[in-house]
Structures are given as C-alpha cells and as structure tokens.
Design an enzyme around this catalytic site. Sequence first.
Site, PDB file in Angstrom:
ATOM      1  N   THR A 194      10.051   1.730  27.044  1.00 50.53           N
ATOM      2  CA  THR A 194       9.439   1.370  28.355  1.00 50.53           C
ATOM      3  C   THR A 194       9.234   2.640  28.989  1.00 50.53           C
ATOM      4  O   THR A 194       8.165   2.503  29.990  1.00 50.53           O
ATOM      5  CB  THR A 194      10.608   0.646  29.186  1.00 50.53           C
ATOM      6  OG1 THR A 194      10.904  -0.686  28.317  1.00 50.53           O
ATOM      7  CG2 THR A 194       9.914   0.316  30.686  1.00 50.53           C
ATOM      8  N   ASP A 199       8.024   0.654  20.499  1.00 49.10           N
ATOM      9  CA  ASP A 199       9.107  -0.020  20.988  1.00 49.10           C
ATOM     10  C   ASP A 199      10.313   0.198  20.261  1.00 49.10           C
ATOM     11  O   ASP A 199      10.043   0.259  18.957  1.00 49.10           O
ATOM     12  CB  ASP A 199       8.624  -1.573  21.170  1.00 49.10           C
ATOM     13  CG  ASP A 199       9.520  -2.616  21.987  1.00 49.10           C
ATOM     14  OD1 ASP A 199       9.311  -2.994  23.083  1.00 49.10           O
ATOM     15  OD2 ASP A 199      10.832  -2.504  21.490  1.00 49.10           O
ATOM     16  N   SER A 200      11.380   0.554  20.837  1.00 53.84           N
ATOM     17  CA  SER A 200      12.565   0.889  20.158  1.00 53.84           C
ATOM     18  C   SER A 200      13.007  -0.176  19.280  1.00 53.84           C
ATOM     19  O   SER A 200      13.704   0.108  18.249  1.00 53.84           O
ATOM     20  CB  SER A 200      13.789   1.594  20.843  1.00 53.84           C
ATOM     21  OG  SER A 200      14.582   0.454  21.433  1.00 53.84           O
ATOM     22  N   ARG A 205      32.841  -8.165  12.076  1.00 54.71           N
ATOM     23  CA  ARG A 205      32.978  -8.158  13.422  1.00 54.71           C
ATOM     24  C   ARG A 205      33.865  -9.488  13.768  1.00 54.71           C
ATOM     25  O   ARG A 205      33.698 -10.668  13.353  1.00 54.71           O
ATOM     26  CB  ARG A 205      31.564  -8.461  14.228  1.00 54.71           C
ATOM     27  CG  ARG A 205      30.684  -7.408  14.174  1.00 54.71           C
ATOM     28  CD  ARG A 205      29.628  -7.679  15.410  1.00 54.71           C
ATOM     29  NE  ARG A 205      29.832  -7.784  16.525  1.00 54.71           N
ATOM     30  CZ  ARG A 205      29.629  -8.517  17.377  1.00 54.71           C
ATOM     31  NH1 ARG A 205      29.101  -9.514  17.152  1.00 54.71           N
ATOM     32  NH2 ARG A 205      30.046  -8.584  18.639  1.00 54.71           N
TER      33      ARG A 205
HETATM   34  N1  ASP Z   1      11.774  -2.745  24.562  1.00 60.26           N
HETATM   35  C1  ASP Z   1      11.881  -1.556  25.231  1.00 60.26           C
HETATM   36  C2  ASP Z   1      12.405  -0.600  24.010  1.00 60.26           C
HETATM   37  O1  ASP Z   1      13.424  -0.433  23.618  1.00 60.26           O
HETATM   38  C3  ASP Z   1      12.825  -1.613  26.115  1.00 60.26           C
HETATM   39  C4  ASP Z   1      13.356  -0.162  26.868  1.00 60.26           C
HETATM   40  O2  ASP Z   1      12.655   0.790  26.654  1.00 60.26           O
HETATM   41  O3  ASP Z   1      14.040  -0.114  27.727  1.00 60.26           O
HETATM   42  O4  ASP Z   1      11.600   0.120  23.504  1.00 60.26           O
END
Ligand code: ASP
Length: 340
Positions: free
Chosen positions: A13, A57-58, A243
């Site tokens: 983000t 995007d992660s 878990r």
């Molecule tokens: N979907 C985004 C990501 O993880 C969310 C973020 O960066 O806060 O890349």
Amino acid sequence: MKRKILMIYTGGTIGMMKKYGSDTLIPFDFNNIFDQIPEINLIDVEIEFFKFKKPIDSSDIDTSDWVELGTVIAENYSDYDGFVVLHGTDTMSYTASMLSFMLQGLQKPVIFTGSQLPIGELRTDAKENLITSLYYASLYQNHRAVITEVCLYFEFKLFRANRTTKFSAEHFDAFISPNYPILGEAGVNLGVFPEYLHKNQQEFNLEPMLDNRVDIFTFFPGKRKDLLDSAVSNPDLKGLILRTFGSGNIPSDDETLWIMRKAKDLGKELVVITQCMRGKVNFGKYQNSLIFREVGVINGQDMTVEAALAKLMWLLGKGLLHAELKQEFEKNMSGELTSK
Ligand code: ASP
C-alpha cells in the site's frame, strides 16, 4: 558523519495509488518518492533505492522474493549503514521473520515498514512510518549500529520483526508483538530500549536456502480427522506446524492419536504452537498434550505462526532433520522465542 541507507521497495500500500476510474489500489512507480515526501530531503542521511522489478501486493510474495531480498541486502551489506525495506503489511511479518533467519550475524539494522494508507493520501501513515524507519536505520553510537537485528517499525513502535503479527486490517496501529516487549518507541525522542535488543556474536552471513515442503494445520472443534490424515500422509510434506489449543492440547480420541503416531512413523517433522496470542506450549500440563511427549515433536514454545513457519522452512533448507532439527528449532537463534 552522514549514514548511508539502502531503501528497498518491494510493493504494498505504501507505494500504491487508485487505479484510474476505480477504487482498487495498484502499485505505482516509486521513483517520485521524493516528490511525495519532500521531508526526506531534510534527514541527515544519504539514501539510495533498490526497487523490485515488479512491485507487488505482499499477498503475492513467494520464497523467491525472500531469497532476492536477502541477496540484495547481503550484496550491499558493506556499502550501507542500514536498510529500510518497504513492504505490504499483509505478509510483512512472514517476510521479516524469514529475513531474521536468513541474515545471520547482522551487525546493522534492517527495518521493515509500510503503511495502511497510500503515500499520496492526505491522512496517510506512510510518511511517519518511512521517516522514522530511516532514523532508526541510521542510529549509530560510537561508530556502532545501535540496532543489529531485523525490526518492524509501525505507528510509533519499533518491534522485533520475528515477534510480530498483523493484528488490524484497518487501524494505523496494525501490528502487535504478543510475547516480547517493543524495542523502541518514537515520541518526541527516538526511544530505544537497549535491554531488549538482540546482539549477535558471529560474523554476518547470508543463509538463503529454504525448503517449503511445509504446511500449517489448525485444530478446531469438529474438524474432520480425514483432513488431518491426508495432511500428514501427503508424500510431498516434510514438516507440519500444528496450531493447537491453549498450552498445546488436541483432541484425545483414538483416531487423532493414531494419526499423530502415523505422522511420526512417516518421518514428518511436527512443530507444535498455540492458537493463543499470548503464552507458550507446555506439554503434559493437560492429558490432551501427552501424545506430543510420546511421539517426540518440536516444541514451538511462544513463537508466532509466522516465525515458526519461517524457521521450519529455513532449518529444513539447511538439510536438518529429526533430532538435529528439533535441537536447532528449540534454540533461540534470532530472538524469536523465549528460552525456557
Ligand atoms: N495488500 C497490501 C499488501 O500487503 C496491504 C498493505 O500494504 O498494507 O501489499
């Protein structure tokens, strides 16, 4: 002396903008970061950039990205005083935990950060997170780095990365460190709590080998036994993170116990962690965890699921198995667990 920082941009983000004509966020070209945050020019550090070829995007992060990130840091290690990694928040704790194992013997800071709102938004949290991360990454005393480990900085708090977990999808205060105190707090002054910092004795070394033939199995009341059976019977699976409930408890019916014994007979590596946010696994506290003493599993103690997963992949990648794997896993390596 001006400290040199390498800022590595992977995506997330922090570097996203709204797609034209829609509300969906997509990564944008990060080259104009200085236009977005002119304040960076006021910090007394020299910053250079490294950008992933395609910012992501992660949620798209994969093991090859972890290896690339570790390699970029290792290749630039002697040329910079510190590293800031800009990463999406969704999987930041996974990546940062993995890096805390891959980057053995760190003598310089590696600070992960990101944001909940894009950098161009009026109410963005990106500016503070990024600027303060740069300060922490350039913090030196008597020519030595104050922070010599992988950290995560978010919303005024400096965390040990491999103790964190993403806690909120909406609040600026997105991360918590349930089983370890924060390492620092940014108020009027840049606070660091030296008693909690991790110190390395050995030389810096990148250890990037990973084995991702692992999985996570979550117990819940009513979970079908055949799903546990098929998880442990999968020939491609080497290690399974369980878990469990509370201090390491699972159902005590014959079928579950039989599957646990079968997993062990098949040579699977079982790591037991708790679903609780706080506290640790304690085999034998209740009858429902006695099976783990019998089959001899790995005690994940108070590790987060992110750190346990990263550590398992990393130790398997080093070729460790069975007793040797257990011995290494249960050791505190990068501050990821509280020793007994
Ligand atoms: N979907 C985004 C990501 O993880 C969310 C973020 O960066 O806060 O890349």
